[in-house]
Design an enzyme around this catalytic site. Structure first.
Site, short mmCIF file in Angstrom:
data_model
loop_
_atom_site.label_atom_id
_atom_site.label_comp_id
_atom_site.label_asym_id
_atom_site.label_seq_id
_atom_site.Cartn_x
_atom_site.Cartn_y
_atom_site.Cartn_z
N LYS A 13 32.04 70.83 24.41
CA LYS A 13 31.93 69.38 24.64
C LYS A 13 32.73 68.98 25.89
CE LYS A 13 33.88 68.43 20.63
NZ LYS A 13 34.20 69.79 20.11
N ARG A 87 34.00 61.48 14.62
CA ARG A 87 34.19 62.70 13.83
C ARG A 87 34.06 62.42 12.34
NH1 ARG A 87 37.44 65.47 18.02
NH2 ARG A 87 37.78 67.59 17.31
N ARG A 126 41.52 80.36 25.82
CA ARG A 126 41.50 79.42 26.95
C ARG A 126 42.90 78.94 27.35
NH1 ARG A 126 38.98 73.92 24.30
NH2 ARG A 126 40.55 73.80 22.67
N ARG A 160 47.01 75.00 24.69
CA ARG A 160 47.16 73.96 23.67
C ARG A 160 47.86 74.51 22.43
NH1 ARG A 160 41.38 70.95 23.30
NH2 ARG A 160 41.94 70.98 21.10
N ARG A 171 40.48 73.41 12.00
CA ARG A 171 39.68 72.45 12.77
C ARG A 171 38.19 72.63 12.47
NH1 ARG A 171 42.11 74.03 18.39
NH2 ARG A 171 40.35 72.87 19.27
P1 AP5 Z 1 35.52 73.33 25.56
O1 AP5 Z 1 34.56 72.73 26.52
O2 AP5 Z 1 36.96 73.04 25.73
O3 AP5 Z 1 35.07 73.03 24.07
P2 AP5 Z 1 35.28 71.71 23.21
O4 AP5 Z 1 34.06 71.58 22.35
O5 AP5 Z 1 35.65 70.55 24.08
O6 AP5 Z 1 36.50 72.22 22.34
P3 AP5 Z 1 37.83 71.51 21.88
O7 AP5 Z 1 38.68 72.60 21.31
O8 AP5 Z 1 38.43 70.69 22.97
O9 AP5 Z 1 37.27 70.62 20.76
P4 AP5 Z 1 37.99 70.01 19.57
O10 AP5 Z 1 36.91 69.16 19.09
O11 AP5 Z 1 38.60 70.93 18.58
O12 AP5 Z 1 39.28 69.35 20.26
P5 AP5 Z 1 39.66 67.85 20.61
O13 AP5 Z 1 40.47 67.89 21.82
O14 AP5 Z 1 38.46 66.97 20.57
O15 AP5 Z 1 35.28 74.92 25.59
C1 AP5 Z 1 36.11 75.82 24.89
C2 AP5 Z 1 36.25 77.12 25.71
O16 AP5 Z 1 34.98 77.75 25.81
C3 AP5 Z 1 36.71 76.91 27.14
O17 AP5 Z 1 37.52 78.00 27.52
C4 AP5 Z 1 35.41 76.92 27.95
O18 AP5 Z 1 35.60 77.35 29.29
C5 AP5 Z 1 34.57 77.88 27.15
N1 AP5 Z 1 33.14 77.57 27.18
C6 AP5 Z 1 32.57 76.34 27.08
N2 AP5 Z 1 31.22 76.44 27.08
C7 AP5 Z 1 30.94 77.78 27.13
C8 AP5 Z 1 29.73 78.55 27.14
N3 AP5 Z 1 28.53 77.94 27.09
N4 AP5 Z 1 29.84 79.89 27.20
C9 AP5 Z 1 31.05 80.52 27.26
N5 AP5 Z 1 32.23 79.85 27.27
C10 AP5 Z 1 32.17 78.51 27.20
O19 AP5 Z 1 40.56 67.46 19.34
C11 AP5 Z 1 41.82 68.05 19.13
C12 AP5 Z 1 42.48 67.41 17.90
O20 AP5 Z 1 42.68 66.00 18.15
C13 AP5 Z 1 41.65 67.45 16.60
O21 AP5 Z 1 41.83 68.66 15.90
C14 AP5 Z 1 42.23 66.24 15.85
O22 AP5 Z 1 43.49 66.53 15.29
C15 AP5 Z 1 42.45 65.22 16.97
N6 AP5 Z 1 41.26 64.37 17.20
C16 AP5 Z 1 40.52 64.32 18.35
N7 AP5 Z 1 39.51 63.44 18.22
C17 AP5 Z 1 39.62 62.91 16.95
C18 AP5 Z 1 38.84 61.99 16.23
N8 AP5 Z 1 37.74 61.39 16.78
N9 AP5 Z 1 39.22 61.70 14.96
C19 AP5 Z 1 40.32 62.27 14.41
N10 AP5 Z 1 41.09 63.18 15.03
C20 AP5 Z 1 40.74 63.50 16.31
#
Ligand code: AP5
Length: 214
Positions: A13, A87, A126, A160, A171
């Protein structure tokens, strides 16, 4: 245009959101990034969110919905890319209200379909530049010169705190239990488009571009 990028942790994402922002003049609204900034700034929201995020659980609906509302007010008439929000069903309903209050509507919910076990490797590998945020991966994208950021030349990198295997599994369980069940809410409205998130980054990008049009 306003879109949601939906998928479990590591689905891509953030990668696709950043690309769309750079290429289309839309604005990436990542609640994860907003919360991490709040933690770093030690704001009241950050102090509440820190332990929850480190455990891999979800921060309260009210907090994240308020963050999104504030950001929507700040982006003028640019399109929004919702990354990591909504979410839960309550967040999905809150988003509908936030959008309609601002005369906006959702155009697409793009679901990145992925294999969870492969994602654990993606996430735990990552890291990013501590200075400019450029993303890297132990296996898939190392800096061209070891220890030096390709973009800004910094030698400082960070990971992270929630990118360890135990937290990643929590997660993912949160995603399955609370986020995946909101898909029907959008399917009923014909908004969902599913794409293969396991394809190479460029192919995922091409699939998204095909949906959004030029
Ligand atoms: P990346 O693009 O970073 O993936 P992502 O889907 O953004 O993963 P996140 O870990 O950031 O998602 P998340 O939903 O757990 O975290 P968030 O920050 O939202 O890609 C990942 C890796 O893969 C990278 O190294 C990239 O280069 C690689 N990659 C990407 N595409 C690829 C491909 N096609 N092929 C190969 N490699 C690839 O949330 C963190 C925390 O915040 C949550 O756990 C929660 O505690 C809180 N939080 C955030 N939003 C909310 C909400 N709305 N409600 C409640 N709590 C929330």
């Amino acid at each position: 245009m306003n879109i949601i990028l939906l998928g479990p942790p590591g689905a891509g994402k953030g990668t696709q959101g950043a690309r769309l922002e750079a290429e289309r003049g839309m604005v990436q609204l990542s609640t994860g990034d907003m919360l991490r900034q709040a933690v770093a700034d030690r704001t009241p929201v950050g102090l509440k969110a820190k332990a929850i995020m480190e455990a891999g659980e979800l921060v309260s609906d009210a907090i994240v919905s308020a963050l999104i509302g504030e950001r929507l007010d700040a982006i003028g008439d640019k399109g929004a890319i919702f990354d990591g929000f909504p979410r839960t069903r309550a967040q999905a309903e809150a988003l509908d209200l936030l959008l309609s209050e601002r005369g906006r509507k959702l155009d697409y919910v793009i679901e990145l379909q992925v294999d969870e076990d492969a994602l654990v490797e993606r996430i735990t590998g990552r890291f990013s530049c501590a200075n400019c945020g450029a993303p890297y991966h132990d296996r898939y994208k190392l800096p061209k010169v070891a220890g030096t950021c390709d973009v800004c030349g910094s030698h400082d990198f960070k990971r992270r705190p929630d990118d360890n295997e135990t937290t990643v599994r929590t997660r993912m369980a949160e995603y399955r239990a609370k986020t995946a069940p909101i898909l029907p809410y959008y399917q009923e409205r014909g908004l969902v488009r599913k794409i293969d998130g396991m394809a190479p980054v460029e192919d995922v990008a091409a699939s998204i571009d095909e949906i959004l049009g030029q």
